[in-house]
Design an enzyme around this catalytic site. Structure first.
Site, PDB file in Angstrom:
ATOM      1  N   TYR A 154       0.745  -1.175   0.061  1.00  0.00           N
ATOM      2  CA  TYR A 154       0.072  -0.040  -0.053  1.00  0.00           C
ATOM      3  C   TYR A 154       0.696   1.316  -0.011  1.00  0.00           C
ATOM      4  O   TYR A 154       0.548   2.277   0.607  1.00  0.00           O
ATOM      5  CB  TYR A 154      -0.892   0.092   1.300  1.00  0.00           C
ATOM      6  CG  TYR A 154      -1.950  -1.080   0.989  1.00  0.00           C
ATOM      7  CD1 TYR A 154      -3.090  -1.040   0.137  1.00  0.00           C
ATOM      8  CD2 TYR A 154      -1.789  -2.355   1.875  1.00  0.00           C
ATOM      9  CE1 TYR A 154      -3.784  -1.964  -0.151  1.00  0.00           C
ATOM     10  CE2 TYR A 154      -2.715  -3.189   1.518  1.00  0.00           C
ATOM     11  CZ  TYR A 154      -3.542  -3.086   0.749  1.00  0.00           C
ATOM     12  OH  TYR A 154      -4.503  -4.227   0.798  1.00  0.00           O
ATOM     13  N   ASP A 203      -0.418  -9.756   9.048  1.00  0.00           N
ATOM     14  CA  ASP A 203       0.955 -10.338   8.674  1.00  0.00           C
ATOM     15  C   ASP A 203       1.329  -8.627   8.069  1.00  0.00           C
ATOM     16  O   ASP A 203       0.664  -7.965   7.548  1.00  0.00           O
ATOM     17  CB  ASP A 203       0.517 -11.060   7.425  1.00  0.00           C
ATOM     18  CG  ASP A 203       0.054 -12.437   7.774  1.00  0.00           C
ATOM     19  OD1 ASP A 203       0.706 -12.985   8.587  1.00  0.00           O
ATOM     20  OD2 ASP A 203      -0.950 -12.845   6.876  1.00  0.00           O
ATOM     21  N   HIS A 259       4.183  -4.416  -5.772  1.00  0.00           N
ATOM     22  CA  HIS A 259       3.235  -5.307  -4.969  1.00  0.00           C
ATOM     23  C   HIS A 259       2.071  -3.899  -4.549  1.00  0.00           C
ATOM     24  O   HIS A 259       2.437  -2.970  -3.843  1.00  0.00           O
ATOM     25  CB  HIS A 259       3.630  -5.575  -3.681  1.00  0.00           C
ATOM     26  CG  HIS A 259       4.472  -6.739  -3.681  1.00  0.00           C
ATOM     27  ND1 HIS A 259       4.018  -7.981  -3.912  1.00  0.00           N
ATOM     28  CD2 HIS A 259       6.005  -6.573  -3.846  1.00  0.00           C
ATOM     29  CE1 HIS A 259       5.075  -9.017  -4.100  1.00  0.00           C
ATOM     30  NE2 HIS A 259       6.066  -8.035  -4.041  1.00  0.00           N
ATOM     31  N   TYR A 281     -11.056  -1.027  -1.003  1.00  0.00           N
ATOM     32  CA  TYR A 281     -11.298  -0.776   0.647  1.00  0.00           C
ATOM     33  C   TYR A 281      -9.939   0.051   0.681  1.00  0.00           C
ATOM     34  O   TYR A 281     -10.009   0.757   1.917  1.00  0.00           O
ATOM     35  CB  TYR A 281     -11.329  -1.912   1.669  1.00  0.00           C
ATOM     36  CG  TYR A 281     -10.020  -2.608   1.966  1.00  0.00           C
ATOM     37  CD1 TYR A 281      -9.161  -3.286   1.396  1.00  0.00           C
ATOM     38  CD2 TYR A 281     -10.059  -2.375   3.739  1.00  0.00           C
ATOM     39  CE1 TYR A 281      -8.329  -3.951   2.074  1.00  0.00           C
ATOM     40  CE2 TYR A 281      -8.757  -2.949   4.097  1.00  0.00           C
ATOM     41  CZ  TYR A 281      -7.776  -3.733   3.623  1.00  0.00           C
ATOM     42  OH  TYR A 281      -6.747  -4.259   4.066  1.00  0.00           O
ATOM     43  N   ARG A 282      -9.042  -0.200   0.091  1.00  0.00           N
ATOM     44  CA  ARG A 282      -7.659   0.515   0.498  1.00  0.00           C
ATOM     45  C   ARG A 282      -6.757   0.688  -0.770  1.00  0.00           C
ATOM     46  O   ARG A 282      -6.759  -0.456  -1.565  1.00  0.00           O
ATOM     47  CB  ARG A 282      -7.228  -0.513   1.645  1.00  0.00           C
ATOM     48  CG  ARG A 282      -5.794  -0.329   2.200  1.00  0.00           C
ATOM     49  CD  ARG A 282      -5.617  -1.343   3.431  1.00  0.00           C
ATOM     50  NE  ARG A 282      -4.181  -0.895   4.083  1.00  0.00           N
ATOM     51  CZ  ARG A 282      -3.688  -1.844   4.869  1.00  0.00           C
ATOM     52  NH1 ARG A 282      -4.396  -2.963   5.031  1.00  0.00           N
ATOM     53  NH2 ARG A 282      -2.448  -1.727   5.345  1.00  0.00           N
TER      54      ARG A 282
HETATM   55  C1  FAD Z   1       2.962 -10.061   2.391  1.00  0.00           C
HETATM   56  C2  FAD Z   1       2.212  -8.971   2.868  1.00  0.00           C
HETATM   57  C3  FAD Z   1       1.027  -9.436   3.883  1.00  0.00           C
HETATM   58  C4  FAD Z   1       0.503  -8.302   4.437  1.00  0.00           C
HETATM   59  N1  FAD Z   1      -0.404  -8.671   5.412  1.00  0.00           N
HETATM   60  C5  FAD Z   1      -1.428  -7.697   5.744  1.00  0.00           C
HETATM   61  C6  FAD Z   1      -2.384  -8.078   6.746  1.00  0.00           C
HETATM   62  O1  FAD Z   1      -2.604  -9.227   6.943  1.00  0.00           O
HETATM   63  N2  FAD Z   1      -3.443  -7.273   7.194  1.00  0.00           N
HETATM   64  C7  FAD Z   1      -3.131  -5.832   6.998  1.00  0.00           C
HETATM   65  O2  FAD Z   1      -3.951  -5.072   7.000  1.00  0.00           O
HETATM   66  N3  FAD Z   1      -2.139  -5.416   5.935  1.00  0.00           N
HETATM   67  C8  FAD Z   1      -1.191  -6.533   5.322  1.00  0.00           C
HETATM   68  N4  FAD Z   1      -0.276  -6.152   4.580  1.00  0.00           N
HETATM   69  C9  FAD Z   1      -0.086  -4.724   4.090  1.00  0.00           C
HETATM   70  C10 FAD Z   1       0.773  -3.791   5.177  1.00  0.00           C
HETATM   71  O3  FAD Z   1       2.074  -4.252   4.832  1.00  0.00           O
HETATM   72  C11 FAD Z   1       0.424  -3.823   6.587  1.00  0.00           C
HETATM   73  O4  FAD Z   1      -0.933  -3.315   6.744  1.00  0.00           O
HETATM   74  C12 FAD Z   1       1.303  -3.055   7.425  1.00  0.00           C
HETATM   75  O5  FAD Z   1       1.103  -3.399   8.904  1.00  0.00           O
HETATM   76  C13 FAD Z   1       1.246  -1.441   7.192  1.00  0.00           C
HETATM   77  O6  FAD Z   1       2.285  -0.798   7.919  1.00  0.00           O
HETATM   78  P1  FAD Z   1       2.499  -0.283   9.254  1.00  0.00           P
HETATM   79  O7  FAD Z   1       1.869  -1.022  10.369  1.00  0.00           O
HETATM   80  O8  FAD Z   1       3.968  -0.066   9.392  1.00  0.00           O
HETATM   81  O9  FAD Z   1       1.772   1.298   8.850  1.00  0.00           O
HETATM   82  P2  FAD Z   1       2.371   2.530   8.720  1.00  0.00           P
HETATM   83  O10 FAD Z   1       3.246   2.493   7.379  1.00  0.00           O
HETATM   84  O11 FAD Z   1       3.029   3.153   9.860  1.00  0.00           O
HETATM   85  O12 FAD Z   1       1.210   3.384   8.169  1.00  0.00           O
HETATM   86  C14 FAD Z   1       0.159   3.071   7.392  1.00  0.00           C
HETATM   87  C15 FAD Z   1      -0.309   4.410   6.767  1.00  0.00           C
HETATM   88  O13 FAD Z   1      -0.841   5.222   7.803  1.00  0.00           O
HETATM   89  C16 FAD Z   1      -0.753   6.620   7.939  1.00  0.00           C
HETATM   90  N5  FAD Z   1      -0.377   6.782   9.361  1.00  0.00           N
HETATM   91  C17 FAD Z   1       0.751   5.992   9.954  1.00  0.00           C
HETATM   92  N6  FAD Z   1       0.882   6.613  11.233  1.00  0.00           N
HETATM   93  C18 FAD Z   1       0.143   7.755  11.333  1.00  0.00           C
HETATM   94  C19 FAD Z   1      -0.088   8.670  12.346  1.00  0.00           C
HETATM   95  N7  FAD Z   1       0.783   8.492  13.360  1.00  0.00           N
HETATM   96  N8  FAD Z   1      -1.001   9.608  12.238  1.00  0.00           N
HETATM   97  C20 FAD Z   1      -1.544  10.013  10.916  1.00  0.00           C
HETATM   98  N9  FAD Z   1      -1.280   9.058   9.928  1.00  0.00           N
HETATM   99  C21 FAD Z   1      -0.636   7.992   9.902  1.00  0.00           C
HETATM  100  C22 FAD Z   1       0.174   6.819   6.954  1.00  0.00           C
HETATM  101  O14 FAD Z   1      -0.561   7.269   5.552  1.00  0.00           O
HETATM  102  C23 FAD Z   1       0.976   5.536   6.585  1.00  0.00           C
HETATM  103  O15 FAD Z   1       1.251   5.265   5.130  1.00  0.00           O
HETATM  104  C24 FAD Z   1       0.488  -7.116   3.899  1.00  0.00           C
HETATM  105  C25 FAD Z   1       1.485  -6.694   3.186  1.00  0.00           C
HETATM  106  C26 FAD Z   1       2.319  -7.537   2.510  1.00  0.00           C
HETATM  107  C27 FAD Z   1       3.686  -7.236   1.600  1.00  0.00           C
END
Ligand code: FAD
Length: 550
Positions: free
Chosen positions: A92, A151, A409, A489-490
């Site tokens: 994303y 994940d 991705h 959704y995203r």
């Molecule tokens: C193999 C694989 C598996 C995955 N599995 C899942 C899964 O099971 N479920 C799922 O949901 N996703 C999944 N993902 C997608 C994603 O990698 C995850 O959701 C991951 O946890 C998001 O990154 P993060 O938690 O570091 O969030 P961040 O990258 O920190 O935040 C996400 C976004 O939220 C906003 N944001 C973050 N922090 C703040 C803040 N403090 N204030 C305001 N805005 C903010 C920003 O726009 C940021 O880009 C997957 C991806 C891959 C490649």
């Protein structure tokens, strides 16, 4: 490689950087290409093209006061900010911003678990807390609560929830934005605001009643750009004494319709965790006649699919259920589910799964658990245990790519209503769309719903490795989905405008409402311009109209 924020001169930017350094410490402001590489999306469709979004700088504050200072500097110098928590939003957009030239506000240093209450079942965390951090904190103290993690475990509860991510345990907890209870935000004017009971200074119920009094703006911060969240509360699942799984096999294609109705009943009655749908007919994909049947334009013919199933002694569907609670309750619920299927879906058969006392023993924890064993899924995340194992999907795809090419991705997960009829319709709509684009077929008739959201399904569609083709295919799928009522959704930042264009009821009334608020609370448009398709007036010309590329 160096980029500047739009409409900011090099001199003015240099002054802004000096002020950021004074606010957070020079060692926590990053401007070199080497440092900023960490904030590029490694899997961007636009990687290494002129359309790739690049950061102009990154700042890493350590406290709420420093975040406030950063916001005030951004207002003075008009440097757009893009906040990230653990910044692992792979699929994303990673840590990349909607607007190229933004300053990334990296909140990893704010990584304290502020509170976990295992009697009242909640946590309060800072942005940089990862799933691993929170899990470790709970384990080290022997607390009897589970987290629900996505994940992959290096992400974190706050960032994931702010992108409306999803996980794997009970419905209420796995739709992460749902389980949030109370946020603290630094607003665009530098003020700190708390939502819900957090607005009542003496309250100790911030993580227990999310609404407080009057309108609740907390929803504005999810997939939004109305503030930088600095604290977030979560409801936690009490550790259950037992976990049990089992699967139901259904002989006929149309059995999916009564099966989904039954699963909806069991799930909405609080008996089930995440449900995994599968099709045992995948075993026949080497058979060209069967592949043609599974990819038939206009949707598969149920009678033809049933013939293949009967001739090969295979079932059409498998529905795996997971139960949490006391051992006796788990068993009783599983027996109840079996009896309902037995009487309502002729020919249903059953596969006993795992029956595990919780907490797992050290030996069970240390033994690598294959994902798919004896016909059933086995997932650490189903037991609130963060893991990196899902990353192997990314590694495998990249390893298979030609000439070390970086494979994009980008998630496309449309929301599908929770019925068998709608699942069949989605299979047909997206199967035909992929065929119309001349892309390799994906055996649409076997694609099954993903049960992440509390009350809706999603589906996943494999796409080829060529980035430009993926880009156009995603744009088209978003449009075709919307024409049929299936909204994404995203989305990664580069497609968010396109997705938001689809949510157009009332001549885009929702977007106008968001942008009216945005211009009022963030007049300089400094907070994540474009996130969620919401552009402040000062940057509105940067909104992409992708319809021409679709
Ligand atoms: C193999 C694989 C598996 C995955 N599995 C899942 C899964 O099971 N479920 C799922 O949901 N996703 C999944 N993902 C997608 C994603 O990698 C995850 O959701 C991951 O946890 C998001 O990154 P993060 O938690 O570091 O969030 P961040 O990258 O920190 O935040 C996400 C976004 O939220 C906003 N944001 C973050 N922090 C703040 C803040 N403090 N204030 C305001 N805005 C903010 C920003 O726009 C940021 O880009 C997957 C991806 C891959 C490649």
């Amino acid at each position: 490689m160096a980029v500047l924020p739009p409409n900011v001169t090099a001199d003015s930017f240099a002054s802004a950087i000096r002020e950021y350094e004074a606010a957070v410490g020079a060692e926590w402001v990053f401007t070199s290409d080497a440092d900023l590489a960490a904030y590029r999306d490694p899997y961007s469709i636009f990687r290494d093209t002129e359309r790739e979004s690049l950061a102009s700088a990154a700042v890493a504050p350590q406290s709420v006061e420093q975040v406030q200072a950063v916001v005030r500097i951004a207002n003075r110098y008009r440097t757009p900010l893009f906040p990230i928590s653990t910044g692992r939003n792979f699929a994303y957009g990673g840590a990349s911003a909607n607007l190229s030239g933004s300053v990334i506000v990296d909140l990893k240093r704010m990584n304290r678990v502020l509170r976990v209450d295992a009697d009242r079942n909640f946590a309060l965390v800072e942005p940089g807390v990862s799933y691993f951090d929170l899990h470790r904190y709970i384990q080290e103290r022997g607390l009897k609560v589970w987290i629900d993690c996505a994940d992959v475990g290096w992400g974190g509860p706050m960032g994931n929830a702010l992108d409306r991510g999803m996980g794997y345990t009970l419905p209420f907890f796995r739709e992460h934005a749902n389980a949030v209870c109370g946020v603290e935000v630094v607003l665009a004017n530098g003020e700190v605001m708390r939502t819900g009971m957090g607005a009542l200074p003496a309250a100790d119920s911030w993580q227990e009643y999310k609404h407080g009094f009057g309108p609740d703006p907390s929803g504005l911060f999810f997939q939004g750009n109305f503030g930088i969240v600095t604290k977030m509360g979560f409801r936690l699942m009490p550790e259950p004494p037992h976990y049990r799984s089992g699967a139901i096999r259904l002989p006929k294609r149309l059995d999916l319709i009564p099966a989904i109705k039954l699963v909806n009943y069991l799930s909405d009655s609080g008996m089930l965790g995440e449900v995994f749908y599968e099709s045992p007919l995948r075993a026949l994909l080497g058979n060209s006649g069967f592949s043609a049947a599974a990819n038939r334009r206009g949707g598969a013919d149920p009678a033809e699919m049933d013939r293949y199933a009967a001739d090969n002694n295979l079932d059409s569907w498998q529905v795996e259920l997971q139960f949490y609670g006391p051992r006796a309750t788990c068993l009783a619920n599983w027996e109840y589910a079996k009896s309902r299927f037995e009487s309502e879906v002729p020919g249903a058969s059953f596969l006993e799964g795992e029956s595990l006392d919780i907490p797992l023993t050290q030996e069970q924890l240390m033994n690598p658990r294959p994902w798919f064993r004896n016909g059933l899924w086995h997932r650490e995340v189903s037991m609130g245990i963060p893991s990196l194992s899902a990353w192997s999907l990314v590694d495998a795809r990249s390893a298979a790519a030609p000439d070390g090419q970086v494979v994009a991705h980008a998630g496309f997960f449309p929301i599908i209503p929770r019925s068998g009829e709608w699942v069949f319709r989605a299979q047909q709509v997206f199967g035909d769309a992929i065929a119309d684009m001349g892309l390799p077929p994906f055996n649409a008739a076997l694609s099954t719903p993903l049960v992440w959201a509390m009350f809706a399904y999603q589906m996943v569609f494999p796409l080829p490795d060529d980035n430009e083709i993926v880009h156009r295919a995603l744009l088209r799928l978003v449009e075709v989905g919307a024409e049929n009522g299936f909204g994404d959704y995203r989305s990664p930042p580069f497609h968010q405008d396109h997705v938001s264009d689809m949510y157009s009821f009332g001549d885009n009334a929702l977007r106008r409402f968001h942008e009216t608020i945005k211009d009022a609370v963030d007049p300089n448009g400094i907070l994540a311009p474009g996130r969620g398709g919401v552009w402040p007036s000062v940057y509105r010309q940067f909104r992409h109209d992708w319809s021409r590329d679709a």
